[in-house]
Each structure stands twice: as structure tokens, then as C-alpha cells.
Scaffold this motif. Structure first.
Motif, PDB file in Angstrom:
ATOM      1  N   ASP A 203       0.808  -1.213   0.000  1.00 22.70           N
ATOM      2  CA  ASP A 203       0.000   0.000   0.000  1.00 22.70           C
ATOM      3  C   ASP A 203       0.843   1.267   0.000  1.00 22.70           C
ATOM      4  OD1 ASP A 203      -2.187  -1.653   0.062  1.00 22.70           O
ATOM      5  OD2 ASP A 203      -2.440  -1.535   2.243  1.00 22.70           O
ATOM      6  N   THR A 204       2.170   1.124  -0.103  1.00 15.60           N
ATOM      7  CA  THR A 204       3.039   2.308  -0.136  1.00 15.60           C
ATOM      8  C   THR A 204       3.312   2.761  -1.564  1.00 15.60           C
ATOM      9  OG1 THR A 204       5.087   1.001  -0.180  1.00 15.60           O
ATOM     10  CG2 THR A 204       4.163   1.553   1.979  1.00 15.60           C
ATOM     11  N   ARG A 205       3.036   1.902  -2.538  1.00 18.61           N
ATOM     12  CA  ARG A 205       3.333   2.241  -3.936  1.00 18.61           C
ATOM     13  C   ARG A 205       2.193   3.037  -4.546  1.00 18.61           C
ATOM     14  NH1 ARG A 205       5.853  -2.126  -7.790  1.00 18.61           N
ATOM     15  NH2 ARG A 205       6.146  -0.161  -8.886  1.00 18.61           N
ATOM     16  N   GLY A 206       2.522   3.797  -5.587  1.00 22.19           N
ATOM     17  CA  GLY A 206       1.502   4.543  -6.305  1.00 22.19           C
ATOM     18  C   GLY A 206       1.367   5.954  -5.773  1.00 22.19           C
ATOM     19  N   ALA A 207       0.763   6.789  -6.577  1.00 21.86           N
ATOM     20  CA  ALA A 207       0.583   8.192  -6.212  1.00 21.86           C
ATOM     21  C   ALA A 207      -0.826   8.382  -5.638  1.00 21.86           C
ATOM     22  CB  ALA A 207       0.844   9.090  -7.415  1.00 21.86           C
ATOM     23  N   PHE A 208      -1.621   9.207  -6.259  1.00 18.66           N
ATOM     24  CA  PHE A 208      -2.951   9.511  -5.746  1.00 18.66           C
ATOM     25  C   PHE A 208      -3.904   9.645  -6.919  1.00 18.66           C
ATOM     26  CE2 PHE A 208      -0.289  13.233  -6.161  1.00 18.66           C
ATOM     27  CZ  PHE A 208      -1.042  14.088  -6.941  1.00 18.66           C
ATOM     28  N   LEU A 209      -5.179   9.641  -6.627  1.00 13.00           N
ATOM     29  CA  LEU A 209      -6.182   9.714  -7.682  1.00 13.00           C
ATOM     30  C   LEU A 209      -7.402  10.470  -7.180  1.00 13.00           C
ATOM     31  CD1 LEU A 209      -8.483   7.420  -6.760  1.00 13.00           C
ATOM     32  CD2 LEU A 209      -6.699   5.869  -7.537  1.00 13.00           C
ATOM     33  N   GLY A 210      -8.207  10.925  -8.117  1.00  9.29           N
ATOM     34  CA  GLY A 210      -9.422  11.638  -7.767  1.00  9.29           C
ATOM     35  C   GLY A 210     -10.620  10.704  -7.722  1.00  9.29           C
ATOM     36  N   ILE A 211     -11.486  10.943  -6.754  1.00  8.45           N
ATOM     37  CA  ILE A 211     -12.773  10.262  -6.704  1.00  8.45           C
ATOM     38  C   ILE A 211     -13.840  11.338  -6.607  1.00  8.45           C
ATOM     39  CG2 ILE A 211     -14.194   8.526  -5.578  1.00  8.45           C
ATOM     40  CD1 ILE A 211     -11.798   7.388  -4.277  1.00  8.45           C
ATOM     41  N   SER A 212     -14.768  11.314  -7.527  1.00  2.77           N
ATOM     42  CA  SER A 212     -15.830  12.315  -7.563  1.00  2.77           C
ATOM     43  C   SER A 212     -17.088  11.765  -6.899  1.00  2.77           C
ATOM     44  CB  SER A 212     -16.090  12.732  -9.016  1.00  2.77           C
ATOM     45  OG  SER A 212     -16.266  11.600  -9.834  1.00  2.77           O
ATOM     46  N   PRO A 213     -18.129  12.580  -6.719  1.00  6.37           N
ATOM     47  CA  PRO A 213     -19.306  12.134  -5.965  1.00  6.37           C
ATOM     48  C   PRO A 213     -19.912  10.822  -6.451  1.00  6.37           C
ATOM     49  CG  PRO A 213     -19.404  14.492  -6.276  1.00  6.37           C
ATOM     50  CD  PRO A 213     -18.224  14.011  -7.066  1.00  6.37           C
ATOM     51  N   ASN A 214     -19.940  10.604  -7.759  1.00 11.96           N
ATOM     52  CA  ASN A 214     -20.513   9.356  -8.272  1.00 11.96           C
ATOM     53  C   ASN A 214     -19.734   8.137  -7.792  1.00 11.96           C
ATOM     54  OD1 ASN A 214     -18.693  10.829 -10.154  1.00 11.96           O
ATOM     55  ND2 ASN A 214     -18.766   8.976 -11.369  1.00 11.96           N
ATOM     56  N   GLY A 215     -18.393   8.258  -7.705  1.00 11.69           N
ATOM     57  CA  GLY A 215     -17.579   7.162  -7.206  1.00 11.69           C
ATOM     58  C   GLY A 215     -17.661   7.009  -5.697  1.00 11.69           C
ATOM     59  N   LEU A 216     -17.640   8.127  -4.978  1.00  7.57           N
ATOM     60  CA  LEU A 216     -17.695   8.062  -3.516  1.00  7.57           C
ATOM     61  C   LEU A 216     -19.016   7.476  -3.032  1.00  7.57           C
ATOM     62  CD1 LEU A 216     -16.012  11.319  -2.139  1.00  7.57           C
ATOM     63  CD2 LEU A 216     -15.391   8.964  -1.650  1.00  7.57           C
ATOM     64  N   ASN A 217     -20.088   7.783  -3.726  1.00  8.36           N
ATOM     65  CA  ASN A 217     -21.383   7.246  -3.305  1.00  8.36           C
ATOM     66  C   ASN A 217     -21.432   5.722  -3.456  1.00  8.36           C
ATOM     67  OD1 ASN A 217     -22.504   9.688  -2.506  1.00  8.36           O
ATOM     68  ND2 ASN A 217     -23.236  10.177  -4.567  1.00  8.36           N
ATOM     69  N   ILE A 218     -20.726   5.178  -4.445  1.00  5.73           N
ATOM     70  CA  ILE A 218     -20.614   3.719  -4.558  1.00  5.73           C
ATOM     71  C   ILE A 218     -19.671   3.179  -3.494  1.00  5.73           C
ATOM     72  CG2 ILE A 218     -19.970   1.794  -6.053  1.00  5.73           C
ATOM     73  CD1 ILE A 218     -22.378   3.238  -7.117  1.00  5.73           C
ATOM     74  N   LEU A 219     -18.556   3.869  -3.293  1.00  4.61           N
ATOM     75  CA  LEU A 219     -17.547   3.416  -2.332  1.00  4.61           C
ATOM     76  C   LEU A 219     -18.142   3.251  -0.939  1.00  4.61           C
ATOM     77  CD1 LEU A 219     -14.501   2.767  -2.138  1.00  4.61           C
ATOM     78  CD2 LEU A 219     -14.130   5.169  -1.564  1.00  4.61           C
ATOM     79  N   LYS A 220     -19.099   4.102  -0.597  1.00  2.00           N
ATOM     80  CA  LYS A 220     -19.742   4.022   0.724  1.00  2.00           C
ATOM     81  C   LYS A 220     -20.484   2.706   0.934  1.00  2.00           C
ATOM     82  CE  LYS A 220     -20.435   9.033   1.093  1.00  2.00           C
ATOM     83  NZ  LYS A 220     -21.458  10.111   1.027  1.00  2.00           N
ATOM     84  N   GLU A 221     -20.771   1.992  -0.156  1.00  2.00           N
ATOM     85  CA  GLU A 221     -21.397   0.680  -0.027  1.00  2.00           C
ATOM     86  C   GLU A 221     -20.427  -0.355   0.549  1.00  2.00           C
ATOM     87  OE1 GLU A 221     -24.551  -0.281  -0.889  1.00  2.00           O
ATOM     88  OE2 GLU A 221     -25.166   1.740  -1.508  1.00  2.00           O
ATOM     89  N   TYR A 222     -19.119  -0.073   0.441  1.00  2.00           N
ATOM     90  CA  TYR A 222     -18.107  -1.067   0.784  1.00  2.00           C
ATOM     91  C   TYR A 222     -17.259  -0.698   2.000  1.00  2.00           C
ATOM     92  CZ  TYR A 222     -19.263  -2.127  -4.089  1.00  2.00           C
ATOM     93  OH  TYR A 222     -19.925  -2.399  -5.268  1.00  2.00           O
ATOM     94  N   VAL A 223     -16.962   0.586   2.160  1.00  2.00           N
ATOM     95  CA  VAL A 223     -16.144   1.039   3.285  1.00  2.00           C
ATOM     96  C   VAL A 223     -16.755   2.309   3.850  1.00  2.00           C
ATOM     97  CG1 VAL A 223     -14.005   0.045   2.360  1.00  2.00           C
ATOM     98  CG2 VAL A 223     -14.596   2.413   1.819  1.00  2.00           C
TER      99      VAL A 223
END
Length: 393
Positions: free
Chosen positions: A37-57
Motif C-alpha cells: 500500500d506504499t506504492r503509487g501516487a494519488f487519484l481523484g474520486i468524484s461524488p458518483n464514485g464516492l457514493n458507490i464506495l460508501k457501499e463497501y467502506v
């Protein structure tokens, strides 16, 4: 049913959790030898993605370290030329646009899957897929095999599943840009933390934001005609890369050069997307996320689209008569949307190339009107919802 999921990035664990909602057991197979989990940079999540993500975490897991999604634009003389404000997003869509570290997002989803009892096996590089009536079988480079009722390819833009099932499909297209993402601390600078600051520099595009933990997250786009080979990325020396970036931005306003020179981590990502695929599925195998419809990162929709896919596909499997009908319905529900977003990302990417002075004048003049117009036109992207409780059939 038993599902085989290839890939343990963002889409894989989310897909497994979505399938669990409908009583389908999934096992995730990942080519990497171990989670990192230390590799990689960062990414954007917009409202449509965050609203789905809330189903899982829970949002608290993701927002332990993030930067806001508001954007301020500047030209090479540090003149403000536009702003995209997300102040109304929470009331309008239920979530706001943020940036998060890829490792934090990956780790949160993986741990959520493990807590739910979903098995994840590492060191499983896929080499072949076989299908016969009733089952799909996969072979891995270590000589092991796995068998299931369906397979979902969640293994990204360079998908081994896509190559195995659609060997004649077009390869990802390099878009002539390298994206670098880095992390820096500048304790002797007081930098605004209210927005991502994006600069159309003299010779390149640069953006940075200050995270909730005081770290500077930054990215840069470098025009390069030919795509670097993977071994070239692995062998890139941090000092040499810094020199190249400093030379590119030496005439741009501070703190850009200081951010680059004092970076403690930099990642390089050639920017690709996939020519539109006619088919995302074959038999008992279906592609989702970047494996099916990778998009350039210019409007921050890659992760959000993959998350949308997971809930839509699970709903289709739940409600359709069989897998073939489910996969066909899934593609019909998703294809027009993702293709429209990919076209928009390509359009935005074209603006990051360095224009001549005449073009720069009109860009600076018209950008404030353009970004306001585009912000109003993003309702169809940000307002996307999956009505989980409504039956498709």
C-alpha cells in the motif's frame, strides 16, 4: 455460484463485495507477490464514485488523508485564470470530489473484503483461460489452476484477461503524455490548502495540493512522443527525473521548482486509454473498469467508473435470467456513459499540451467561462446513482 476475480486493485475487492450482496462467493487472484500500500501516487474520486464506495467502506477509512477537489487555474505568470468550486457538491450529490492516495484506497477495500471472509491469493499471474459448458478455468504461471462459474477481469488497462479472451482486441493507446505524481514536504513555505492549484506553465502543466496531513501532493504532465518501456520506468533514477522536471518548469512561478527538488517520492505513469471495445464479455468472462474501458486521468473518473461498474454488474447478475443476459445487460447500461466520459477526458488532455502565445492568450481569456460551463454540464457525471433496490426485470 463461485466467481473468479482477477486483480486486487480497486475494482477487484469492490466487485467481490458487490457479489457477496447477491450471494455469490468470490475468490480474488492477484499477480503481485504481496500487497504493497506504499506504492503509487494519488487519484481523484468524484461524488458518483464516492457514493458507490460508501457501499463497501466507511468514508472515515478513506478520508484519513486526502486533498480537496476544488481547482484553481493559473497561467505561467501566476495569474489566476479560472476556478472550479465544489462547494455545492455535498448538498447536490451527497458527496464531494476528493483526492486520495491509491494505496490507502486499495488497502481499505482489500481489508474490507478480507473482513467479509473473501479469499485473496497473491502471486497468481494469469496465463490462460479455458471455458467449457458450466465452468471457466484459469491457469497461473506458478502451475496452479482455479475453476468457477464465472470470471470477472478487474486487472486494469494492461489486462491479462482481456488479452486472453480477446487476443485481437486493440492494445491500449499511448496518448503522448507522461504523468508524474509525487509527494513533498515544504515546512518553510505556507501554502494554501483550500484547492488543487493547476498551472499552465511555460513548457508544461503542473498541479499540486496540500493534504489534510500537511503533505504536498503534486503531478505533472510531460509531452513525450513515444511511450517508455516498462523497464525504463523501473530504472528511472529519482535525481535524473527531478533534473528533467526542474528544467521543464525552471521559468514557472514558485513553489513549483521547490516542490520538485525536495520531493521524497515520484511515480511515473504513461497515459493510455483503450480504443472502444465492441464487446466486454465472452461466455462466462466479463471485463470491468480499466480492463474494459480505461480512460486518461484528466477528469479523474477512472476509479469512479470502475466502482460504478461493480454495483451495476452485481445488480445485472442478480436480476437477469443467466450470465449471458446479465453481461449483455451490463454492457448496454454502461457503454454509452463510459464512452462519453472517455471522450471528455481526451478533450481535456488536449488542453494540457503547450500552445503557442496566440493560443495562450485566448486560453487565458476564455478559460474562466469554459470551466463554469463545464462545471454546470457535469451533473450527468456526478449525479449518477445505482438504484440497488429496484429490479431490472
Amino acid at each position: 455460484m463461485k466467481a473468479i476475480i482477477i486483480g486486487c486493485g480497486i475494482a477487484g475487492p469492490a466487485m467481490a463485495l458487490a457479489l457477496q450482496k447477491i450471494g455469490v462467493q468470490a475468490v480474488i487472484y492477484e499477480a503481485r507477490e504481496a500487497a504493497d500500500d506504499t506504492r503509487g501516487a494519488f487519484l481523484g474520486i468524484s461524488p458518483n464514485g464516492l457514493n458507490i464506495l460508501k457501499e463497501y467502506v466507511t468514508p472515515d477509512e478513506i478520508m484519513t488523508d486526502y486533498t480537496p477537489g476544488k481547482i484553481r487555474f493559473f497561467n505561467a505568470r501566476n495569474k489566476a485564470i479560472g476556478v472550479i468550486d465544489n462547494a455545492e457538491q455535498v448538498s447536490r450529490y451527497g458527496s464531494e470530489t476528493i483526492q486520495v492516495k491509491r494505496g490507502l484506497l486499495n488497502g481499505s477495500l482489500r481489508r474490507a473484503a478480507q473482513r467479509a471472509g473473501i479469499t485473496i491469493e497473491f502471486g497468481k499471474r494469469l496465463v490462460a483461460i479455458g471455458q467449457r459448458e458450466g465452468t471457466v478455468t484459469v491457469s497461473f504461471a506458478d502451475g496452479s489452476t482455479a475453476e468457477g462459474d464465472l470470471l470477472i477481469g478487474c486487472d486494469g488497462i494492461h489486462s491479462a484477461v482481456r488479452r486472453a479472451v480477446f487476443p485481437d482486441a486493440p492494445e491500449p493507446e499511448y496518448k503522448g503524455l507522461l504523468s508524474t505524481g509525487g509527494f513533498t514536504r515544504l515546512d518553510d513555505f505556507t501554502l494554501p490548502a483550500d484547492a488543487i492549484r493547476m498551472t499552465f506553465g511555460e513548457r508544461g502543466f503542473f498541479g499540486y495540493a496540500v493534504s489534510t496531513r500537511g503533505e504536498i501532493w503534486w503531478f505533472n504532465n510531460i509531452a513525450q512522443t513515444t511511450a517508455p518501456l516498462r523497464h525504463e520506468l523501473d530504472q528511472s533514477e529519482l535525481a535524473d527525473l527531478k533534473k528533467r522536471l526542474v528544467a521543464l518548469h525552471k521559468n514557472d512561478p514558485e513553489p513549483i521548482v521547490s516542490i520538485i527538488e525536495r520531493a521524497h517520492s515520484i511515480e511515473i505513469y504513461p497515459i493510455y486509454d483503450i480504443p472502444f471495445l465492441d464487446q466486454w464479455h465472452q461466455g462466462k468472462v466479463c471485463l470491468i473498469g480499466d480492463a474494459a474501458h480505461a480512460t486518461a486521468p484528466h477528469i479523474g473518473q477512472g476509479a469512479s467508473l470502475a466502482l460504478e461498474d461493480t454495483l451495476v454488474l452485481a445488480r445485472c447478475i442478480r436480476d437477469c435470467a443467466d450470465l449471458q443476459a446479465a453481461f449483455t445487460r451490463f454492457q448496454s447500461l454502461r457503454q454509452a456513459r463510459v464512452q462519453a466520459i472517455i471522450r471528455q477526458a481526451r478533450k481535456v488532455g488536449d488542453t494540457k499540451t503547450v500552445p503557442n502565445r496566440f493560443q495562450q492568450f485566448f486560453r487565458d481569456l476564455l478559460l474562466p467561462f469554459f470551466v463554469k460551463l463545464e462545471a454546470r454540464k457535469m451533473d450527468w457525471v456526478y449525479g449518477y446513482r445505482v438504484d440497488w433496490h429496484k429490479k431490472l426485470i
